[in-house]
Design a protein around this motif. Structure first.
Motif, short mmCIF file in Angstrom:
data_model
loop_
_atom_site.label_atom_id
_atom_site.label_comp_id
_atom_site.label_asym_id
_atom_site.label_seq_id
_atom_site.Cartn_x
_atom_site.Cartn_y
_atom_site.Cartn_z
N LYS A 68 0.86 -1.19 0.00
CA LYS A 68 0.00 0.00 0.00
C LYS A 68 0.89 1.23 0.00
CE LYS A 68 -3.42 -2.39 2.78
NZ LYS A 68 -3.97 -2.52 4.11
N THR A 69 0.59 2.15 -0.92
CA THR A 69 1.33 3.40 -1.01
C THR A 69 0.34 4.55 -0.91
OG1 THR A 69 2.87 2.31 -2.54
CG2 THR A 69 2.98 4.70 -2.40
N ILE A 76 5.15 10.47 1.73
CA ILE A 76 4.83 9.21 1.08
C ILE A 76 4.85 8.17 2.19
CG2 ILE A 76 5.58 7.46 -0.59
CD1 ILE A 76 7.07 9.75 -2.06
N VAL A 78 4.48 4.08 2.98
CA VAL A 78 4.48 2.75 2.38
C VAL A 78 4.22 1.72 3.48
CG1 VAL A 78 5.81 1.05 1.08
CG2 VAL A 78 6.18 3.47 0.67
N ILE A 142 9.71 2.03 -5.17
CA ILE A 142 8.40 1.51 -4.78
C ILE A 142 7.66 1.14 -6.06
CG2 ILE A 142 6.23 2.00 -3.59
CD1 ILE A 142 7.82 4.30 -2.15
N ILE A 144 4.83 0.55 -8.70
CA ILE A 144 3.54 1.20 -8.96
C ILE A 144 2.89 0.55 -10.18
CG2 ILE A 144 4.28 3.39 -7.94
CD1 ILE A 144 4.49 4.49 -10.82
#
Length: 161
Positions: A68-69, A76, A78, A142, A144
């Motif tokens: 989950k971001t 931000i 995470v 990260i 996406i």
């Protein structure tokens, strides 16, 4: 605020996990229920039960992993349990943030909670990521899925557009 949730969705992973679990279930039914030894050199029932439970547990574990971001103009966040409970990255600590295309196997050794030549990576699937370089020089990638949604944040350069 942008919220992105990802799960493992690689078909090959699920084919392997389902195949192994089906094979273990077949062995369980044959040996435990029908009392026919599973294989020419079958082990004790307790070992077969343990292996079945272990494989079902692995399936459940991988199925429930979620990256989950959360992004807003200040930070931000995470979450990647059980690997990362919560990592908060303040925008003021970032030297550069950009959307990149990367090679998960070559650059980070695959998907998951990884460490590679370029630093740490939290990725689930695909080959798109938010590449963050901290002012300290540390690097984090990260994974996406929807790079177009990140264009509304001025501190993120979209190198794919």
């Amino acid at each position: 605020m942008l919220i992105e949730k990802q799960r493992f969705r690689q078909v090959w992973l699920w084919v392997i996990l389902i195949g192994i679990n089906a094979f273990m279930l077949y062995g369980f039914v044959q040996q435990i229920i029908f009392k026919i030894p599973f294989g020419s050199n079958s082990g004790p029932d307790i070992v077969l039960i343990f292996l079945c439970l272990m494989m079902l547990g692995l399936f459940y574990f991988i199925y429930n992993i979620v990256l989950k971001t959360y992004i807003d103009n200040e930070k931000i966040v995470v979450k990647f349990p059980p690997f990362v409970a919560e990592e908060v990255i303040l925008i003021k600590d970032i030297a550069e943030a950009k959307i990149v295309k990367y090679k998960p196997l070559k650059e980070y050794g695959g998907w998951g909670f990884r460490s590679g030549k370029k630093g740490m990576a939290y990725n689930i699937s695909g080959n798109l990521g938010l590449s963050i370089t901290y002012k300290s020089g540390k690097h984090l990638l990260i994974g996406i899925q929807k790079p177009e949604k990140y264009s509304k944040f001025p501190f993120i350069a979209n190198t794919l557009l």
